[in-house]
Design a protein around this motif. Structure first.
Motif, mmCIF file in Angstrom:
data_model
loop_
_atom_site.group_PDB
_atom_site.id
_atom_site.type_symbol
_atom_site.label_atom_id
_atom_site.label_comp_id
_atom_site.label_asym_id
_atom_site.label_seq_id
_atom_site.Cartn_x
_atom_site.Cartn_y
_atom_site.Cartn_z
ATOM 1 N N SER A 198 24.140 3.407 7.977
ATOM 2 C CA SER A 198 23.132 3.161 6.939
ATOM 3 C C SER A 198 22.684 4.459 6.273
ATOM 4 O O SER A 198 22.620 5.511 6.901
ATOM 5 C CB SER A 198 21.917 2.477 7.568
ATOM 6 O OG SER A 198 20.800 2.524 6.709
ATOM 7 N N ASN A 199 22.379 4.353 4.983
ATOM 8 C CA ASN A 199 21.679 5.439 4.295
ATOM 9 C C ASN A 199 20.501 4.886 3.514
ATOM 10 O O ASN A 199 19.918 5.563 2.676
ATOM 11 C CB ASN A 199 22.616 6.208 3.351
ATOM 12 C CG ASN A 199 22.880 5.452 2.056
ATOM 13 O OD1 ASN A 199 22.942 4.221 2.051
ATOM 14 N ND2 ASN A 199 23.048 6.166 0.959
ATOM 15 N N VAL B 6 18.411 -0.184 9.186
ATOM 16 C CA VAL B 6 19.633 -0.036 9.972
ATOM 17 C C VAL B 6 19.926 -1.371 10.625
ATOM 18 O O VAL B 6 19.020 -2.017 11.161
ATOM 19 C CB VAL B 6 19.464 1.045 11.069
ATOM 20 C CG1 VAL B 6 20.713 1.116 11.943
ATOM 21 C CG2 VAL B 6 19.189 2.402 10.441
ATOM 22 N N TRP C 277 22.679 9.890 6.276
ATOM 23 C CA TRP C 277 23.170 8.702 6.968
ATOM 24 C C TRP C 277 22.368 8.547 8.257
ATOM 25 O O TRP C 277 21.787 9.517 8.760
ATOM 26 C CB TRP C 277 24.659 8.845 7.291
ATOM 27 C CG TRP C 277 25.547 8.800 6.078
ATOM 28 C CD1 TRP C 277 26.166 9.861 5.486
ATOM 29 C CD2 TRP C 277 25.916 7.646 5.323
ATOM 30 N NE1 TRP C 277 26.899 9.440 4.393
ATOM 31 C CE2 TRP C 277 26.762 8.079 4.268
ATOM 32 C CE3 TRP C 277 25.621 6.284 5.423
ATOM 33 C CZ2 TRP C 277 27.312 7.211 3.337
ATOM 34 C CZ3 TRP C 277 26.169 5.410 4.507
ATOM 35 C CH2 TRP C 277 27.003 5.863 3.471
ATOM 36 N N SER C 278 22.373 7.351 8.803
ATOM 37 C CA SER C 278 21.568 7.077 9.996
ATOM 38 C C SER C 278 22.074 7.818 11.230
ATOM 39 O O SER C 278 21.369 7.891 12.242
ATOM 40 C CB SER C 278 21.515 5.570 10.266
ATOM 41 O OG SER C 278 22.806 4.993 10.263
ATOM 42 N N ASN C 279 23.292 8.390 11.178
ATOM 43 C CA ASN C 279 23.789 9.210 12.286
ATOM 44 C C ASN C 279 23.446 10.684 12.114
ATOM 45 O O ASN C 279 23.852 11.526 12.911
ATOM 46 C CB ASN C 279 25.304 9.040 12.460
ATOM 47 C CG ASN C 279 26.097 9.587 11.275
ATOM 48 O OD1 ASN C 279 25.517 9.987 10.261
ATOM 49 N ND2 ASN C 279 27.408 9.589 11.394
ATOM 50 N N LYS D 30 11.405 6.600 3.292
ATOM 51 C CA LYS D 30 10.921 5.767 4.392
ATOM 52 C C LYS D 30 9.437 5.409 4.271
ATOM 53 O O LYS D 30 8.994 4.381 4.792
ATOM 54 C CB LYS D 30 11.177 6.449 5.731
ATOM 55 C CG LYS D 30 10.454 7.771 5.930
ATOM 56 C CD LYS D 30 10.830 8.391 7.270
ATOM 57 C CE LYS D 30 10.119 9.735 7.463
ATOM 58 N NZ LYS D 30 10.499 10.356 8.756
ATOM 59 N N ILE E 26 20.753 -1.969 3.845
ATOM 60 C CA ILE E 26 21.025 -0.773 4.640
ATOM 61 C C ILE E 26 21.667 0.367 3.843
ATOM 62 O O ILE E 26 21.828 1.465 4.374
ATOM 63 C CB ILE E 26 21.915 -1.095 5.856
ATOM 64 C CG1 ILE E 26 23.352 -1.414 5.426
ATOM 65 C CG2 ILE E 26 21.322 -2.226 6.687
ATOM 66 C CD1 ILE E 26 24.331 -1.450 6.581
ATOM 67 N N ASN F 145 14.779 2.413 8.972
ATOM 68 C CA ASN F 145 15.598 3.621 9.099
ATOM 69 C C ASN F 145 14.718 4.858 8.912
ATOM 70 O O ASN F 145 14.300 5.184 7.800
ATOM 71 C CB ASN F 145 16.712 3.600 8.056
ATOM 72 C CG ASN F 145 17.616 4.818 8.128
ATOM 73 O OD1 ASN F 145 17.559 5.592 9.079
ATOM 74 N ND2 ASN F 145 18.453 4.988 7.112
ATOM 75 N N ASP F 146 14.444 5.558 10.010
ATOM 76 C CA ASP F 146 13.571 6.736 9.948
ATOM 77 C C ASP F 146 14.211 7.912 9.231
ATOM 78 O O ASP F 146 13.542 8.882 8.887
ATOM 79 C CB ASP F 146 13.163 7.156 11.366
ATOM 80 C CG ASP F 146 12.185 6.180 12.004
ATOM 81 O OD1 ASP F 146 11.445 5.524 11.242
ATOM 82 O OD2 ASP F 146 12.185 6.050 13.243
ATOM 83 N N LYS F 147 15.529 7.854 9.001
ATOM 84 C CA LYS F 147 16.214 8.931 8.284
ATOM 85 C C LYS F 147 16.325 8.658 6.784
ATOM 86 O O LYS F 147 16.889 9.458 6.035
ATOM 87 C CB LYS F 147 17.610 9.168 8.890
ATOM 88 C CG LYS F 147 17.580 9.754 10.294
ATOM 89 C CD LYS F 147 18.969 10.064 10.792
ATOM 90 C CE LYS F 147 18.927 10.809 12.134
ATOM 91 N NZ LYS F 147 18.351 9.988 13.212
ATOM 92 N N TYR F 148 15.785 7.520 6.349
ATOM 93 C CA TYR F 148 15.804 7.151 4.932
ATOM 94 C C TYR F 148 14.868 8.069 4.151
ATOM 95 O O TYR F 148 13.714 8.266 4.534
ATOM 96 C CB TYR F 148 15.383 5.699 4.795
ATOM 97 C CG TYR F 148 15.306 5.157 3.392
ATOM 98 C CD1 TYR F 148 16.325 5.370 2.468
ATOM 99 C CD2 TYR F 148 14.211 4.389 2.998
ATOM 100 C CE1 TYR F 148 16.250 4.847 1.186
ATOM 101 C CE2 TYR F 148 14.136 3.844 1.728
ATOM 102 C CZ TYR F 148 15.151 4.080 0.816
ATOM 103 O OH TYR F 148 15.076 3.552 -0.449
#
Length: 539
Positions: free
Chosen positions: A210-211, A215, A99-101, A236, A59, A230-233
């Motif tokens: 997560s980064n 996640v 980050w995942s947020n 991805k 993650i 993780n769609d923000k990776y």
């Protein structure tokens, strides 16, 4: 020195048909991974075990990462510059690292994380000091540990010159510095998120950020953990699976049964299962990277005697242990630095350069033991052998070693079985042991990853070995910039410790696993974090 990518890095990719049950899977969105070990925690500034490293690595990404072949490549860092004296690294972070947020990954996240591990007195804090990355002022701060003030921590040689620029100043050049940056103790932590979570940080999926590629979505300690893409990776597109599922604390016998019934896609197996699967198309063997050894408690007056320790080493038939008991590709250890870890400047393996310090000789064992008893003024001694029952193959190895030791007249061995967590956190950390069967996996591809373990003051020197000559050599290694001289110093350091068997090397662990045949891209390395799941694909 060759980079870690040129050291043994094994990409475990499946290829043929199955032998037991079906060797293929139809669900292309999920990869199910079985582990005998549990995830101890998800806070990179606290944990110190391989399974937790693997989960955190799934993650989280650091400045540098691993490519599909296990070679070191740029990750959160899109670029870096090194000063002419190789003591200052300036990293420029990716604009799309998130980050995942939704928060940006910033240079301050690295500054906070590196200070945090020192403030927490984490077991891997030493890796920031002269026994690892050699960051400026790290040693003095590590010595203060939890007592270090925020003002003092500001003297650590790290700074964020702007949101996306992270600068690291070193006390002296570190030839493997970039490879170190792939390891979890150097990963970033989002300060705002961590401080809001407080003591709950990284203890549940909701309190974990997560980064990286995945996640964490579910976690039942001792049973299972689940991770979703993780769609923000930023990378991805390289992630082909939607779900990574880990079955935790699963014994090899149960894992193999689950594999045969198509409930898991990858499972490590123990030596007693090798004969069943060897030759099958789902069977794989690899260099696991771990050195298993006996750690004597040097505070124990009997074990403080070098002849007693030498006797124990002579008494172990390592070849028979590997070929007749383990049968998984494990090799007898010849020294405290495993083979295939690193090469000398002229391309020779460290183990070949340094030679062998182990042999099986019952007669010499008894002679050394008798001499040790004479020096101690005793006729016999009793030693407790500590091992973890949940650490395959520790039980078999401990029983085998006990049998070997029974050939020494005047020696009685009491077996002490416990769990890995109790062995380390309660007994070894507090000096409550005589002999402990333990293991170490290399955090980076340099002999110092093992040699540091015997330095006075090292957090993992549970046996309290202390030798002035050894400590002096280790300090010279930390500052020597000439690669040939540095290598010679490392050879001398190992010889100093092995001549008196500071720790007793037993075997280099070979690994055996089962993997479905239409899965590829699982990266396994004997150096650093064991597994990378980013590139797993079901064809």
């Amino acid at each position: 020195m060759k980079k870690v990518g040129k050291i043994v890095a094994v990409a475990l990719a499946a290829s043929l048909l199955a032998g037991c049950g079906s060797g293929t899977k139809t669900d292309s969105s999920t990869f199910r991974f079985a582990s005998e070990l549990d995830i101890m925690g998800m806070d990179s500034s606290v944990i110190d075990d391989g399974m937790s490293f693997t989960a955190i690595h799934a993650i989280t990404e650091g400045l540098m990462g691993n490519d599909k072949d296990g070679k070191t490549e740029k990750a959160v860092a899109k670029d870096y510059k090194v000063s002419d004296d190789r003591k200052t690294y300036t990293f420029t972070l990716r604009d799309d690292a998130k980050w995942s947020n939704g928060d940006d990954v910033t240079a301050d996240d690295f500054v906070y994380a590196w200070k945090r591990i020192i403030k927490n007195a984490g077991n891997y804090a030493y890796m920031l000091g002269s026994e690892g990355a050699n960051v400026k002022n790290a040693d003095a701060l590590i010595e203060k540990g939890t007592q270090a003030t925020d003002k003092e921590l500001d003297t650590l040689g790290v700074k964020a010159t702007d949101k996306k620029t992270f600068v690291v100043e070193l006390e002296a050049p570190v030839p493997y510095f970039l490879d170190l940056m792939t390891f979890p103790c150097y990963y970033p932590i989002n300060q705002k998120f961590a401080e809001k979570a407080g003591k709950k940080y990284a203890t549940t999926p909701d309190n974990t950020l997560s980064n990286g590629a995945f996640v964490m979505s579910k976690w039942t300690k001792g049973k299972s953990a689940e991770f979703t893409k993780n769609d923000k990776y930023y990378n991805k597109d390289a992630v082909k699976i939607k779900t990574l599922h880990m079955d935790l604390g699963m014994k090899p016998q149960s894992a193999s049964a689950s594999f045969d019934s198509k409930k898991v896609d990858y499972a490590t197996i123990s030596s007693d299962l090798v004969d069943k699967y060897k030759g099958k198309d789902v069977y794989q063997s690899f260099n696991e990277g771990y050195l298993w050894y006996l750690e004597p408690n040097h505070v124990n007056k009997d074990l403080a005697n070098a002849n007693i320790r030498k006797a124990l080493s002579y008494a172990i038939n390592r070849k028979s242990l590997c070929t007749d008991v383990l049968k998984d590709g494990s090799k007898e250890a010849e020294g405290f630095i495993p083979a295939e870890l690193s090469q000398s400047p002229d391309g020779k393996d460290f183990r070949k350069v340094a030679g062998s310090f182990t042999s099986y000789d019952v007669k010499k064992a008894q002679e050394a033991f008798d001499q040790g008893l004479k020096e101690l003024g005793k006729k016999e001694i009793t030693l407790e052998l500590l091992y973890g029952s949940d650490e395959s193959p520790a039980d078999k190895v401990a029983e085998y070693i006990q049998t070997n030791f029974s050939k020494i007249k005047g020696l009685k061995i009491d077996m002490k079985t416990t769990t890995k967590q109790d062995r380390i956190n309660n007994r070894m950390k507090n000096g409550k042991f005589d002999l402990a069967l333990t293991r170490w996996g290399p955090d980076y591809a340099d002999p110092t990853t093992y040699l540091n373990l015997m330095s006075t003051g090292n957090a993992n020197n549970y046996g309290k070995y202390e030798n002035k000559t050894y400590n002096s050599l280790m300090k010279q290694i930390q500052t020597e910039t000439n690669v040939d001289k540095r290598y010679d110093l490392m050879v001398k350091a190992e010889k100093t410790a092995m001549d008196e068997m500071a720790n007793i090397p037993v075997f280099e662990k070979g690994g055996s696993a089962l993997q479905v045949t239409n899965v590829s891209g699982l990266v396994h390395k004997p150096v650093g974090v064991p597994y990378t799941f980013t590139y797993v694909e079901v064809k």
